[in-house]
Design a protein around this motif. Structure first.
Motif, mmCIF file in Angstrom:
data_model
loop_
_atom_site.group_PDB
_atom_site.id
_atom_site.type_symbol
_atom_site.label_atom_id
_atom_site.label_comp_id
_atom_site.label_asym_id
_atom_site.label_seq_id
_atom_site.Cartn_x
_atom_site.Cartn_y
_atom_site.Cartn_z
ATOM 1 N N HIS A 161 59.422 37.344 44.651
ATOM 2 C CA HIS A 161 59.375 38.534 45.639
ATOM 3 C C HIS A 161 58.165 38.653 46.201
ATOM 4 N N TYR A 162 57.973 39.478 47.256
ATOM 5 C CA TYR A 162 56.714 39.419 47.940
ATOM 6 C C TYR A 162 55.545 39.748 46.799
ATOM 7 N N GLU A 163 54.438 39.030 46.960
ATOM 8 C CA GLU A 163 53.303 39.298 46.334
ATOM 9 C C GLU A 163 52.099 39.519 47.058
ATOM 10 N N PHE A 164 51.695 40.625 47.404
ATOM 11 C CA PHE A 164 50.868 40.677 48.629
ATOM 12 C C PHE A 164 49.559 40.455 48.066
ATOM 13 N N THR A 165 49.035 40.521 46.958
ATOM 14 C CA THR A 165 47.741 40.103 46.902
ATOM 15 C C THR A 165 47.286 38.919 45.845
ATOM 16 N N GLY A 166 48.611 38.281 45.400
ATOM 17 C CA GLY A 166 48.393 37.129 44.633
ATOM 18 C C GLY A 166 48.894 37.586 43.078
ATOM 19 N N VAL A 167 49.178 36.467 42.187
ATOM 20 C CA VAL A 167 49.671 36.796 40.901
ATOM 21 C C VAL A 167 48.306 36.764 40.090
ATOM 22 N N PRO A 168 48.108 38.076 39.434
ATOM 23 C CA PRO A 168 46.737 38.258 38.799
ATOM 24 C C PRO A 168 46.461 37.322 37.849
ATOM 25 N N GLU A 169 47.410 36.914 37.013
ATOM 26 C CA GLU A 169 47.069 35.795 36.174
ATOM 27 C C GLU A 169 46.528 34.505 36.704
ATOM 28 N N PHE A 170 47.148 34.191 37.797
ATOM 29 C CA PHE A 170 46.779 32.813 38.489
ATOM 30 C C PHE A 170 45.389 33.042 38.842
ATOM 31 N N LYS A 171 45.151 34.358 39.576
ATOM 32 C CA LYS A 171 43.630 34.671 40.313
ATOM 33 C C LYS A 171 42.718 34.462 38.967
ATOM 34 N N GLN A 172 43.072 34.857 38.053
ATOM 35 C CA GLN A 172 42.209 34.898 36.827
ATOM 36 C C GLN A 172 41.817 33.569 36.349
ATOM 37 N N ALA A 173 43.012 32.835 36.427
ATOM 38 C CA ALA A 173 43.061 31.391 35.797
ATOM 39 C C ALA A 173 41.811 30.489 36.747
ATOM 40 N N ILE A 174 41.727 31.101 38.215
ATOM 41 C CA ILE A 174 41.134 30.281 39.134
ATOM 42 C C ILE A 174 39.595 30.669 38.974
ATOM 43 N N ALA A 175 39.438 32.017 38.703
ATOM 44 C CA ALA A 175 37.974 32.474 38.298
ATOM 45 C C ALA A 175 37.448 31.851 37.169
ATOM 46 N N ASN A 176 38.386 31.672 36.043
ATOM 47 C CA ASN A 176 37.930 31.001 34.989
ATOM 48 C C ASN A 176 37.256 29.569 35.194
ATOM 49 N N TYR A 177 38.192 28.961 35.966
ATOM 50 C CA TYR A 177 38.109 27.520 36.346
ATOM 51 C C TYR A 177 36.720 27.339 37.055
ATOM 52 N N TYR A 178 36.566 27.987 38.212
ATOM 53 C CA TYR A 178 35.412 28.098 38.934
ATOM 54 C C TYR A 178 34.148 28.570 37.904
ATOM 55 N N GLY A 179 34.297 29.790 37.102
ATOM 56 C CA GLY A 179 33.248 29.959 36.139
ATOM 57 C C GLY A 179 32.678 28.670 35.464
ATOM 58 N N LYS A 180 33.483 27.847 35.132
ATOM 59 C CA LYS A 180 32.965 26.363 34.377
ATOM 60 C C LYS A 180 31.976 25.913 34.948
ATOM 61 N N TYR A 181 31.844 25.791 36.354
ATOM 62 C CA TYR A 181 30.993 25.430 37.142
ATOM 63 C C TYR A 181 29.607 26.337 37.477
ATOM 64 N N GLY A 182 29.831 27.413 36.739
ATOM 65 C CA GLY A 182 28.722 28.220 36.613
ATOM 66 C C GLY A 182 28.567 29.395 37.675
ATOM 67 N N VAL A 183 29.878 29.782 38.454
ATOM 68 C CA VAL A 183 29.877 30.588 39.592
ATOM 69 C C VAL A 183 30.941 31.748 39.021
ATOM 70 N N LYS A 184 30.409 32.911 38.786
ATOM 71 C CA LYS A 184 31.058 33.912 38.086
ATOM 72 C C LYS A 184 31.935 34.769 39.699
#
Ligand SMILES: Cc1ncc(COP(=O)(O)O)c(C=O)c1O
Length: 389
Positions: A60-83
């Motif tokens: 279905h529509y997901e207007f702002t993105g799946v929260p778990e996915f967005k969190q997984a991306i933030a965790n991934y980018y965090g690995k490189y030192g950017v929160k």
């Protein structure tokens, strides 16, 4: 019908642009080292996750993105030192190309200038034209090993009051350069001093061959609020057909990015679920790919340097070779075309990336070792037959 009356004027000019590519009929003998489409298939855990998400009704529509996915991306980018805050600093896209289009759309007015290095990935050119902006080129310079590097002085020199941003790519396609902290700090100084933004294409983050680490531009002091970082799953997970990527920026810039009316959200919802799985469990696959690319690079650099007339520096990152073929004595567009016609090896001419790269061709190492060995034998035969005597 003459459609020029109806067309957006920038599109007409773009459609008239010539391509240096020649088409040949499908041929089993062709070794295609043209486009950077990995010859690996995305792992099955990802395919299964797409199907599972659909089965569970995540369609279905997901207007702002799946929260778990967005969190997984933030965790991934965090690995490189950017929160980052995934709710205010992230926008999902259908791949790096859409990320480029949306990032440019967020900042470019007709008449604005954006600095692209020379050489640079061609995918940046058309979106700049589409928005009626002007690309101003800043030549890179070669180091002692023959590897192109960013030249911060050249960037500063072409800045004008109309400059909105400088576009960089590290690890870089086509040159293979991985920007050092020193280079990024010098670039940051220019961005702050000239009050411009940096669009930082970081889609080859996972493909680094030397000791230089990947450093996200946003991590550099002064760049936290001036950077639009572009990422894609295309290369990391060999996911070119499924289209997944994202933009990361400060919350203020993200408001502009999200206001660009491209669609509800760039990435189909089942793929967002699969993307979460990839970011959690896909790293074994990435490691295997990396090992194979490294083998290909080591072998190919050595082999190409054995061919008289070709000088091939070892890339620090990404999976392209960008050798200097000027001593062969033909322009790069002709080299690429004739190599395709005579020997059925597809490459990309350096001039497709900018005039500075005349005398270079790009080979994407997206074929296995056996095919690469065959390709370099064909290149050698081609150079012997057609090169300066
Ligand atoms: C530097 C760079 N940026 C962006 C892209 C576009 O990536 P995508 O396939 O995710 O649209 C590519 C693709 O080759 C690329 O090399």
């Amino acid at each position: 019908m003459d459609i020029s009356k109806f067309a957006k004027k920038e599109l007409l000019a773009m459609a008239a642009g010539s391509s240096t590519r020649v088409n040949v009929a499908p041929d089993p003998k062709l070794i295609n080292l043209g486009a950077g489409d990995p010859d690996f298939n995305q792992p099955n855990i990802i395919n299964k996750a797409v199907y599972q998400a659909m089965k569970e009704g995540h369609t279905h529509y997901e207007f702002t993105g799946v929260p778990e996915f967005k969190q997984a991306i933030a965790n991934y980018y965090g690995k490189y030192g950017v929160k980052i805050d995934p709710n205010t600093q992230l926008c999902l896209e259908s791949g790096g190309s859409q990320a480029i289009f949306r990032a440019f759309g967020a900042i470019l007015n007709p008449g604005d200038e954006i600095i692209l290095l020379d050489p640079a990935y061609q995918g940046y050119f058309s979106p700049v034209s589409y928005y009626g902006a002007k690309m101003v080129r800043a030549p890179m310079k070669k180091d002692k090993k023959g590897l192109w590097r960013p030249d911060v002085n050249a960037i500063a020199k072409v800045c004008t009051p109309k400059t909105k941003a400088v576009m960089i790519c590290s690890p870089d396609n086509p040159t293979g350069a991985v920007y050092t902290e020193k280079e990024l700090k010098a670039l940051a100084e220019v961005c702050v001093q000239k009050d411009i933004l940096c669009i930082s294409d970081e889609i080859y983050t996972e493909f680094i061959w030397g000791r230089k680490p990947f450093i996200p531009t946003m991590k550099i002091k002064g760049m936290e609020d001036r950077t639009l970082a572009l990422m894609s799953f295309s290369k990391t997970f060999a996911w070119t057909g499924c289209r997944a990527g994202y933009i990361i920026s400060s919350p203020e810039l993200m408001k502009l990015v999200q206001a660009v009316p491209i669609g509800i959200i760039g990435m189909p919802v089942p793929f967002q679920y699969a993307g979460t799985v990839a970011l959690e469990k896909g790293w074994g696959f990435v490691k295997k790919m990396r090992k194979e690319y490294k083998k290909r690079i080591d072998f190919s650099v050595k082999r190409l340097n054995e061919i008289k007339g070709i000088k091939c520096p070892k890339p620090e990152g990404a999976f392209y070779l960008f050798p200097d073929i000027s001593a062969v004595g033909m322009p790069s567009a002709k080299f690429s075309q004739e190599l395709l016609l005579q020997e059925k090896v597809r490459s990309a001419p350096g001039t497709g990336y900018g005039q500075a790269a005349e005398g270079h061709v790009r080979f994407a190492l997206v074929a296995d070792m056996e095919h690469l060995e065959d390709a370099w034998n064909r290149v050698e035969r081609f150079v012997k037959k057609n090169g300066k005597k």
